[in-house]
Design a protein around this motif. Structure first.
Motif, PDB file in Angstrom:
ATOM      1  N   VAL A  18       2.177  -6.254 -10.107  1.00 36.89           N
ATOM      2  CA  VAL A  18       1.914  -7.696 -10.041  1.00 36.89           C
ATOM      3  C   VAL A  18       1.906  -8.290 -11.446  1.00 36.89           C
ATOM      4  O   VAL A  18       2.472  -9.361 -11.685  1.00 36.89           O
ATOM      5  N   ALA A  19       1.276  -7.608 -12.393  1.00 34.43           N
ATOM      6  CA  ALA A  19       1.211  -8.101 -13.768  1.00 34.43           C
ATOM      7  C   ALA A  19       2.605  -8.181 -14.392  1.00 34.43           C
ATOM      8  O   ALA A  19       2.909  -9.124 -15.129  1.00 34.43           O
ATOM      9  N   ASN A  20       3.467  -7.216 -14.087  1.00 28.69           N
ATOM     10  CA  ASN A  20       4.817  -7.198 -14.645  1.00 28.69           C
ATOM     11  C   ASN A  20       5.789  -8.109 -13.905  1.00 28.69           C
ATOM     12  O   ASN A  20       6.848  -8.432 -14.433  1.00 28.69           O
ATOM     13  N   ASN A  21       5.446  -8.482 -12.672  1.00 28.95           N
ATOM     14  CA  ASN A  21       6.313  -9.310 -11.826  1.00 28.95           C
ATOM     15  C   ASN A  21       5.509 -10.440 -11.198  1.00 28.95           C
ATOM     16  O   ASN A  21       5.399 -10.518  -9.970  1.00 28.95           O
ATOM     17  N   PRO A  22       4.936 -11.321 -12.015  1.00 36.88           N
ATOM     18  CA  PRO A  22       4.089 -12.371 -11.448  1.00 36.88           C
ATOM     19  C   PRO A  22       4.851 -13.208 -10.427  1.00 36.88           C
ATOM     20  O   PRO A  22       6.000 -13.566 -10.651  1.00 36.88           O
ATOM     21  N   GLY A  23       4.209 -13.449  -9.300  1.00 37.49           N
ATOM     22  CA  GLY A  23       4.836 -14.211  -8.231  1.00 37.49           C
ATOM     23  C   GLY A  23       5.552 -13.333  -7.222  1.00 37.49           C
ATOM     24  O   GLY A  23       6.229 -13.833  -6.335  1.00 37.49           O
ATOM     25  N   VAL A  24       5.369 -12.038  -7.344  1.00 35.85           N
ATOM     26  CA  VAL A  24       5.994 -11.109  -6.408  1.00 35.85           C
ATOM     27  C   VAL A  24       5.390 -11.331  -5.017  1.00 35.85           C
ATOM     28  O   VAL A  24       4.225 -11.693  -4.894  1.00 35.85           O
ATOM     29  N   HIS A  25       6.191 -11.138  -3.982  1.00 31.70           N
ATOM     30  CA  HIS A  25       5.670 -11.298  -2.621  1.00 31.70           C
ATOM     31  C   HIS A  25       5.457  -9.930  -1.980  1.00 31.70           C
ATOM     32  O   HIS A  25       5.912  -8.903  -2.487  1.00 31.70           O
ATOM     33  N   PHE A  26       4.750  -9.932  -0.871  1.00 28.74           N
ATOM     34  CA  PHE A  26       4.312  -8.700  -0.222  1.00 28.74           C
ATOM     35  C   PHE A  26       5.466  -7.756   0.114  1.00 28.74           C
ATOM     36  O   PHE A  26       5.409  -6.554  -0.154  1.00 28.74           O
ATOM     37  N   ARG A  27       6.536  -8.282   0.709  1.00 28.16           N
ATOM     38  CA  ARG A  27       7.652  -7.437   1.129  1.00 28.16           C
ATOM     39  C   ARG A  27       8.277  -6.729  -0.065  1.00 28.16           C
ATOM     40  O   ARG A  27       8.651  -5.571   0.002  1.00 28.16           O
ATOM     41  N   ARG A  28       8.387  -7.437  -1.171  1.00 27.35           N
ATOM     42  CA  ARG A  28       8.952  -6.829  -2.382  1.00 27.35           C
ATOM     43  C   ARG A  28       8.040  -5.702  -2.883  1.00 27.35           C
ATOM     44  O   ARG A  28       8.514  -4.636  -3.267  1.00 27.35           O
ATOM     45  N   LEU A  29       6.725  -5.948  -2.866  1.00 33.25           N
ATOM     46  CA  LEU A  29       5.776  -4.898  -3.246  1.00 33.25           C
ATOM     47  C   LEU A  29       5.932  -3.690  -2.329  1.00 33.25           C
ATOM     48  O   LEU A  29       5.942  -2.551  -2.788  1.00 33.25           O
ATOM     49  N   LEU A  30       6.042  -3.951  -1.056  1.00 29.78           N
ATOM     50  CA  LEU A  30       6.186  -2.878  -0.070  1.00 29.78           C
ATOM     51  C   LEU A  30       7.457  -2.059  -0.329  1.00 29.78           C
ATOM     52  O   LEU A  30       7.420  -0.828  -0.306  1.00 29.78           O
ATOM     53  N   ASP A  31       8.553  -2.749  -0.621  1.00 31.51           N
ATOM     54  CA  ASP A  31       9.823  -2.061  -0.885  1.00 31.51           C
ATOM     55  C   ASP A  31       9.795  -1.281  -2.193  1.00 31.51           C
ATOM     56  O   ASP A  31      10.280  -0.154  -2.259  1.00 31.51           O
ATOM     57  N   GLU A  32       9.246  -1.875  -3.219  1.00 34.56           N
ATOM     58  CA  GLU A  32       9.291  -1.270  -4.550  1.00 34.56           C
ATOM     59  C   GLU A  32       8.283  -0.136  -4.735  1.00 34.56           C
ATOM     60  O   GLU A  32       8.575   0.844  -5.400  1.00 34.56           O
ATOM     61  N   LEU A  33       7.097  -0.309  -4.179  1.00 38.43           N
ATOM     62  CA  LEU A  33       6.038   0.672  -4.431  1.00 38.43           C
ATOM     63  C   LEU A  33       5.968   1.760  -3.376  1.00 38.43           C
ATOM     64  O   LEU A  33       5.345   2.788  -3.580  1.00 38.43           O
ATOM     65  N   GLU A  34       6.567   1.529  -2.239  1.00 41.99           N
ATOM     66  CA  GLU A  34       6.661   2.528  -1.172  1.00 41.99           C
ATOM     67  C   GLU A  34       5.308   3.056  -0.685  1.00 41.99           C
ATOM     68  O   GLU A  34       5.171   4.232  -0.344  1.00 41.99           O
ATOM     69  N   TYR A  35       4.307   2.185  -0.672  1.00 41.66           N
ATOM     70  CA  TYR A  35       3.033   2.523  -0.041  1.00 41.66           C
ATOM     71  C   TYR A  35       3.108   2.114   1.421  1.00 41.66           C
ATOM     72  O   TYR A  35       3.896   1.246   1.799  1.00 41.66           O
ATOM     73  N   ALA A  36       2.259   2.711   2.231  1.00 41.51           N
ATOM     74  CA  ALA A  36       2.156   2.287   3.628  1.00 41.51           C
ATOM     75  C   ALA A  36       1.680   0.836   3.639  1.00 41.51           C
ATOM     76  O   ALA A  36       0.916   0.406   2.765  1.00 41.51           O
ATOM     77  N   GLN A  37       2.122   0.083   4.623  1.00 38.12           N
ATOM     78  CA  GLN A  37       1.775  -1.331   4.705  1.00 38.12           C
ATOM     79  C   GLN A  37       0.271  -1.550   4.679  1.00 38.12           C
ATOM     80  O   GLN A  37      -0.229  -2.417   3.982  1.00 38.12           O
ATOM     81  N   GLY A  38      -0.473  -0.749   5.448  1.00 43.36           N
ATOM     82  CA  GLY A  38      -1.926  -0.886   5.490  1.00 43.36           C
ATOM     83  C   GLY A  38      -2.579  -0.611   4.147  1.00 43.36           C
ATOM     84  O   GLY A  38      -3.524  -1.298   3.751  1.00 43.36           O
ATOM     85  N   THR A  39      -2.098   0.391   3.440  1.00 34.51           N
ATOM     86  CA  THR A  39      -2.623   0.714   2.116  1.00 34.51           C
ATOM     87  C   THR A  39      -2.392  -0.443   1.162  1.00 34.51           C
ATOM     88  O   THR A  39      -3.302  -0.857   0.435  1.00 34.51           O
ATOM     89  N   LEU A  40      -1.177  -0.974   1.181  1.00 33.68           N
ATOM     90  CA  LEU A  40      -0.851  -2.094   0.295  1.00 33.68           C
ATOM     91  C   LEU A  40      -1.705  -3.316   0.635  1.00 33.68           C
ATOM     92  O   LEU A  40      -2.262  -3.963  -0.264  1.00 33.68           O
ATOM     93  N   GLN A  41      -1.848  -3.632   1.910  1.00 31.59           N
ATOM     94  CA  GLN A  41      -2.673  -4.769   2.314  1.00 31.59           C
ATOM     95  C   GLN A  41      -4.115  -4.591   1.860  1.00 31.59           C
ATOM     96  O   GLN A  41      -4.725  -5.517   1.322  1.00 31.59           O
ATOM     97  N   TYR A  42      -4.663  -3.406   2.075  1.00 28.05           N
ATOM     98  CA  TYR A  42      -6.047  -3.133   1.710  1.00 28.05           C
ATOM     99  C   TYR A  42      -6.251  -3.273   0.202  1.00 28.05           C
ATOM    100  O   TYR A  42      -7.185  -3.937  -0.257  1.00 28.05           O
ATOM    101  N   GLN A  43      -5.374  -2.651  -0.580  1.00 26.22           N
ATOM    102  CA  GLN A  43      -5.542  -2.677  -2.031  1.00 26.22           C
ATOM    103  C   GLN A  43      -5.319  -4.084  -2.597  1.00 26.22           C
ATOM    104  O   GLN A  43      -6.033  -4.502  -3.515  1.00 26.22           O
ATOM    105  N   LEU A  44      -4.374  -4.828  -2.061  1.00 24.69           N
ATOM    106  CA  LEU A  44      -4.184  -6.210  -2.501  1.00 24.69           C
ATOM    107  C   LEU A  44      -5.412  -7.059  -2.180  1.00 24.69           C
ATOM    108  O   LEU A  44      -5.868  -7.847  -3.011  1.00 24.69           O
ATOM    109  N   ARG A  45      -5.940  -6.890  -0.974  1.00 30.88           N
ATOM    110  CA  ARG A  45      -7.140  -7.639  -0.585  1.00 30.88           C
ATOM    111  C   ARG A  45      -8.293  -7.296  -1.524  1.00 30.88           C
ATOM    112  O   ARG A  45      -9.044  -8.155  -1.950  1.00 30.88           O
ATOM    113  N   TRP A  46      -8.431  -6.009  -1.885  1.00 32.04           N
ATOM    114  CA  TRP A  46      -9.485  -5.582  -2.793  1.00 32.04           C
ATOM    115  C   TRP A  46      -9.293  -6.236  -4.161  1.00 32.04           C
ATOM    116  O   TRP A  46     -10.246  -6.754  -4.757  1.00 32.04           O
TER     117      TRP A  46
END
Length: 173
Positions: A18-46
């Protein structure tokens, strides 16, 4: 941000992206980081709950920014710059001054209706002015310095699909 805040590797990786790609959206994070959707949602919410990441809704995507680095006006510009055709329209307007829908359509090789739709989104976001001149509507960037600055600073984080397609073809050889 203290060290314990980002003690989990997944949390660190998400924050860093996020810091390196400000304005990134969820789908891009999901594609680039290859975490499970639930993991990504949880960590972003945190990260959001802890005040380390801020959220901006551009009407199409929910976008993520490192906290306290972008004010509302910056986030609005970055939201537009993250959209390929909005970015191209802004670039033409910055480089060549006020332009009409027809001129932009010709430069982008896109239908006037498509260009008009993107221009209306840019107008609604307060990034461009429009002035009617007979049957033409002329558009101009409102805060050219801010748009230029943010584009220049974050240019490396913008990906163009055309460039991506060419790289994909190249890697196929």
């Amino acid at each position: 941000m203290s060290e314990p805040d980002l003690e989990l590797a997944s949390r660190r990786a998400i924050y860093q992206y996020v810091a390196n790609n400000p304005g990134v959206h969820f789908r891009r994070l999901l594609d680039e980081l290859e975490y499970a959707q639930g993991t990504l949602q949880y960590q972003l919410r945190w990260l959001v709950d802890e005040g380390l990441v801020e959220v901006s809704d551009d009407g199409q995507y929910t976008r993520y920014y490192p906290a306290a680095e972008f004010d509302e006006a910056d986030r609005t510009v970055m939201n537009a710059l993250r959209r390929e055709y909005s970015r191209r329209i802004l670039a033409h307007l910055l480089a060549d001054g006020p332009l009409t829908t027809s001129e932009l359509s010709e430069r982008l090789d896109k239908a006037r209706s498509t260009v008009s739709w993107h221009l209306s989104k840019l107008f609604d976001a307060g990034l461009v002015t429009k002035e009617r001149d007979g049957r033409c509507v002329i558009y101009e960037v409102i805060d050219a310095d801010r748009v230029t600055y943010l584009y220049t600073i974050h240019r490396q984080s913008f990906t163009d699909r055309v460039v991506d397609r060419l790289l994909d073809l190249w890697e196929g050889y």
